[in-house]
Scaffold this active site. Structure first.
Site, mmCIF file in Angstrom:
data_model
loop_
_atom_site.group_PDB
_atom_site.id
_atom_site.type_symbol
_atom_site.label_atom_id
_atom_site.label_comp_id
_atom_site.label_asym_id
_atom_site.label_seq_id
_atom_site.Cartn_x
_atom_site.Cartn_y
_atom_site.Cartn_z
ATOM 1 N N HIS A 198 8.691 -29.718 -26.852
ATOM 2 C CA HIS A 198 8.613 -30.696 -25.747
ATOM 3 C C HIS A 198 7.347 -30.500 -24.908
ATOM 4 C CE1 HIS A 198 12.580 -31.965 -26.828
ATOM 5 N NE2 HIS A 198 13.063 -30.765 -26.642
ATOM 6 N N ARG A 224 1.317 1.972 -5.975
ATOM 7 C CA ARG A 224 1.547 0.994 -4.910
ATOM 8 C C ARG A 224 0.285 0.216 -4.572
ATOM 9 N NH1 ARG A 224 6.264 2.349 -2.180
ATOM 10 N NH2 ARG A 224 5.583 1.100 -0.421
ATOM 11 N N GLU A 239 0.602 -8.942 -18.043
ATOM 12 C CA GLU A 239 0.363 -7.935 -16.998
ATOM 13 C C GLU A 239 -0.679 -6.900 -17.420
ATOM 14 O OE1 GLU A 239 4.240 -6.840 -14.346
ATOM 15 O OE2 GLU A 239 4.494 -6.647 -16.504
ATOM 16 N N TRP A 250 -3.447 -1.929 -1.494
ATOM 17 C CA TRP A 250 -3.347 -3.150 -2.287
ATOM 18 C C TRP A 250 -3.737 -4.263 -1.327
ATOM 19 C CZ3 TRP A 250 -0.003 -7.618 -2.367
ATOM 20 C CH2 TRP A 250 -0.121 -8.381 -3.530
ATOM 21 N N GLU A 290 10.218 -11.994 -20.733
ATOM 22 C CA GLU A 290 9.811 -10.633 -20.360
ATOM 23 C C GLU A 290 8.681 -10.134 -21.257
ATOM 24 O OE1 GLU A 290 9.458 -6.852 -18.656
ATOM 25 O OE2 GLU A 290 10.000 -8.855 -17.936
ATOM 26 N N ASN A 349 0.986 0.144 6.009
ATOM 27 C CA ASN A 349 1.466 -0.634 4.861
ATOM 28 C C ASN A 349 2.278 -1.803 5.429
ATOM 29 O OD1 ASN A 349 2.506 -1.669 2.464
ATOM 30 N ND2 ASN A 349 4.279 -0.301 2.552
ATOM 31 N N GLY A 350 1.899 -3.018 5.084
ATOM 32 C CA GLY A 350 2.599 -4.189 5.604
ATOM 33 C C GLY A 350 1.600 -5.270 5.969
ATOM 34 N N LYS A 403 3.230 -1.883 -7.919
ATOM 35 C CA LYS A 403 4.547 -1.604 -8.494
ATOM 36 C C LYS A 403 5.632 -2.453 -7.866
ATOM 37 C CE LYS A 403 7.409 0.319 -11.183
ATOM 38 N NZ LYS A 403 7.402 -0.226 -12.514
ATOM 39 N N LYS A 449 4.987 -8.955 -19.842
ATOM 40 C CA LYS A 449 4.425 -7.631 -20.121
ATOM 41 C C LYS A 449 3.035 -7.774 -20.734
ATOM 42 C CE LYS A 449 6.976 -5.837 -18.681
ATOM 43 N NZ LYS A 449 6.940 -5.708 -17.224
ATOM 44 N N CYS A 465 0.847 -1.190 0.000
ATOM 45 C CA CYS A 465 0.000 0.000 0.000
ATOM 46 C C CYS A 465 0.881 1.238 0.000
ATOM 47 C CB CYS A 465 -0.857 0.001 1.258
ATOM 48 S SG CYS A 465 -1.794 -1.501 1.477
HETATM 49 C C1 BG6 Z 1 5.942 -6.548 -9.125
HETATM 50 C C2 BG6 Z 1 5.807 -5.503 -10.243
HETATM 51 O O1 BG6 Z 1 5.097 -6.240 -8.071
HETATM 52 O O2 BG6 Z 1 7.273 -6.567 -8.643
HETATM 53 C C3 BG6 Z 1 6.757 -5.893 -11.356
HETATM 54 O O3 BG6 Z 1 4.454 -5.466 -10.717
HETATM 55 C C4 BG6 Z 1 8.174 -5.977 -10.805
HETATM 56 O O4 BG6 Z 1 6.702 -4.928 -12.393
HETATM 57 C C5 BG6 Z 1 8.270 -6.900 -9.595
HETATM 58 O O5 BG6 Z 1 9.015 -6.443 -11.815
HETATM 59 C C6 BG6 Z 1 9.621 -6.766 -8.899
HETATM 60 O O6 BG6 Z 1 9.773 -5.452 -8.422
HETATM 61 P P1 BG6 Z 1 11.219 -4.856 -8.068
HETATM 62 O O7 BG6 Z 1 10.927 -3.479 -7.577
HETATM 63 O O8 BG6 Z 1 11.794 -5.722 -7.002
HETATM 64 O O9 BG6 Z 1 12.039 -4.855 -9.312
#
Ligand code: BG6
Length: 602
Positions: free
Chosen positions: A500, A27, A484, A73, A477, A99-100, A597, A481, A2
């Site tokens: 395979h 966040r 996501e 979150w 990757e 937050n936590g 994030k 993306k 959060c």
């Molecule tokens: C996720 C993000 O929560 O954490 C991703 O949505 C990110 O985009 C991943 O790659 C790892 O985050 P960080 O800050 O440790 O690179």
């Protein structure tokens, strides 16, 4: 994870709290809330949804020179109005944002309910205001009550609290980030600097166990025993403008287009006369290192795979471990082990815990991060910054490119220091071509056909991404993306793995993006043909003269360059395909559902 914020000072707090929450929304965006104190009680305003929903739910701008705010979150309890923060005690005198994760909340809740406290939410957080209320009754002192309350908590927290009739903000941190913002007219507390960067760049990064008390004219930091602590002040070198979208529709598109600049910053001053010059890590830094372990999550894990591929080519024994799996998956660790935490935010709990575990087993640690003053940077033996600038879009883009370049430079440092390693023969050429990478990215951004390709494939059933060597981590990757931000089924594979098993999923409705970097991807063409044989349309992501273009229906072109950098150019093309597909599907690109994030809880 959060976002929390608090503000005290002169003049009204609400507007500053709300704009601060907007800058923290990467966040978490399940609910939002503020509480302000204006001498006639603590007024709480909260609702499920985004900060905009909270703003439109306010009849009028709440008054009061101090307050706290939260964007959520969800970890405990679904995203409802009742579970939104701030939470209060039964009388509504104490309001708290957090937050936590509180691990022992259920037994604390039962004890408090037995004493007559009434609970309104399913959250772990709600025990905190009730605990503070309980200890205020006992001690008659709010600061002491906060200290006692946090001493009973197990788990991670950054909290801010206000109490009816008191012109003060109380805060504490353990395991979750908290930073104090210093300004002439007001004080801020927040999970991250963007919350108040447009007010001040003077900050204090708070440590685990710190207790903070703010009043309109001063701040006090003590430990859990009440002993005053002196913390150093830092200046944040990020420009508030960086935190805005500029002329772009989405932060993600802005950050994709920002890569020529962010990569120039990452590279600047780090190539000297055909060699690598890392001020943070001078020659000889790693002469005692024998093996390397990367720990990371999400996009950072794919950047770590990229780095590990390069380290292995230099003859350094390297493993990449998903941080959340570290305890069960990591190999042997001793004094000769260098554990490298790859984390853009520097706050991802899984990654921090993995490093703590490795160092407890004797390893030496290095943080590769984007955030100066982050927990990863402060806890590691050494830190190197990727210098990508603030990244707000939840789906990481520019930080992947800057991480991969920083790890490639780090590889040269390690290859020169580690006695058993062999630096790349073509190191000078590789570094020469690195200087052109920002320009090459510019060319991809100017010439890409990603938007029309996204339009042509938007109704596909699934999307597959394949590559070998460095292309493998780019394929993974690319798929991440796509998942996501489009919510569509997408998967990445080592190209040779397709036959395979996953080939069973391939049809004429599943485009296959084949990534070619020019190193180790001779087989990629064969594997692409195997998929084409099953009807799949092939998209080659490669330099113009690559054999893959002979078989592909569509070609996303990348400029010719050294294979180590070609993968990053291919990744920019894949970022753009994902962006345009998500835009066509009208997805909330900057705030995809259920994500955040960086996740500061395990
Ligand atoms: C996720 C993000 O929560 O954490 C991703 O949505 C990110 O985009 C991943 O790659 C790892 O985050 P960080 O800050 O440790 O690179």
């Amino acid at each position: 994870m959060c976002g929390i914020i608090a503000r005290i000072g002169h003049g009204d707090a609400a507007e500053t709290l709300l704009s601060g929450l907007e800058n923290l929304e990467y966040r978490g965006y399940d609910s939002a809330g503020i509480a302000v104190q204006n001498g006639s009680g603590v007024k709480v305003h909260k609702c499920s949804g985004e900060v905009d929903d909270l703003k439109s739910s306010l009849e009028s701008q709440p008054h009061g020179n101090m307050g706290i705010g939260h964007t959520r979150w969800s970890t405990h309890g679904p995203p409802t109005d009742a579970n939104a923060h701030p939470h209060t005690d039964t009388a509504g005198d104490v309001a708290v944002v957090h937050n936590g994760v509180i691990d022992n909340y259920d037994e604390l809740r039962a004890e408090l309910q037995a004493k007559g406290h009434e609970f309104e939410s399913d959250t772990d957080t709600e025990v905190i205001p009730h605990l503070i209320d309980e200890y205020r009754t006992e001690t008659g002192d709010s600061e002491e009550a906060v200290r006692r309350a946090v001493e009973t908590l197990e788990g991670s927290y950054a909290i801010a609290a206000i109490v009816d009739g008191e012109e003060a903000v109380y805060a504490a941190r353990k395991g979750s980030p908290l930073v104090l913002g210093l300004d002439d007219e007001e004080w801020f507390l927040a999970s991250d600097v963007p919350a108040f960067l447009d007010h001040t760049d003077e900050v204090i990064y708070l440590e685990d166990g710190d207790i903070v008390v703010l009043d309109p004219d001063s701040y006090r930091i003590t430990d859990l025993e009440g002993t005053p602590l002196d913390r150093s002040t830092d200046t944040v070198d990020w420009d508030p403008e960086d935190a805005g979208k500029g002329e772009y529709d989405h932060y993600m598109l802005k950050e994709i287009n920002n890569q020529p600049t962010s990569l120039s910053n990452t590279i600047e001053g780090r190539i000297d006369d055909g060699d690598v010059a890392l001020e943070e890590l001078p020659a000889g830094t790693f002469e005692d290192v024998e093996t390397v372990q990367f720990v990371a999550c999400g996009t950072s894990y794919h950047a770590a795979m990229y780095g590990a591929n390069l380290l292995r080519s230099a003859g350094i024994s390297t493993e990449v471990v998903r941080a959340s799996e570290y305890t069960s998956m990591s190999g042997p660790v001793d004094e000769g082990t260098l554990v490298v935490a790859v984390t853009q935010s520097g706050e991802t709990a899984d990654t921090l815990e993995a490093v703590r575990e490795a160092t407890a087993r004797g390893a030496r640690s290095l943080a590769v991060t984007n955030v100066v003053g982050s927990t990863a940077a402060r806890e590691a033996d050494d830190a190197i910054y990727i210098r990508a600038g603030p990244e707000v879009g939840v789906a990481a883009t520019k930080t992947f490119s800057s991480q991969a370049v920083t790890l490639a430079l780090l590889t040269q440092r390690l290859a020169a220091d580690v006695p058993t390693a062999t630096p790349a023969e073509d190191r000078e050429t590789m570094l020469e071509e690195l200087k052109e990478l920002p320009e090459h990215v510019e060319r991809v951004l100017e010439t890409t056909d990603a938007e029309s390709l996204a339009r042509d494939t938007v109704d596909s059933k699934s999307y597959f991404f394949i590559g070998n060597g460095l292309g493998h981590s780019v394929a993974l990757e690319g798929a991440l993306k796509f998942k996501e931000i489009t919510y569509e089924h997408a998967e990445g594979f080592a190209a040779g793995e397709l036959k395979h098993g996953p080939l069973a999923l391939v049809t004429d409705e599943t485009p296959v993006f084949a990534v070619a970097t020019g190193s180790g991807d001779g087989k990629t063409k064969t594997n692409a043909i195997e998929a084409q044989t099953r009807g799949a349309p092939i998209v080659a992501v490669s330099p113009d003269d690559h054999p893959l273009t002979d078989v592909a229906e569509v070609h996303l072109s990348i400029p010719d360059t050294h294979p180590v950098w070609a993968g990053l150019l291919a990744n920019v093309q894949l970022q753009l395909v994902s962006y345009h597909a998500a835009d066509l599907l009208e997805r909330p690109i900057d705030k995809p559902r259920n994500l955040a994030k960086s996740v500061t809880v395990e």
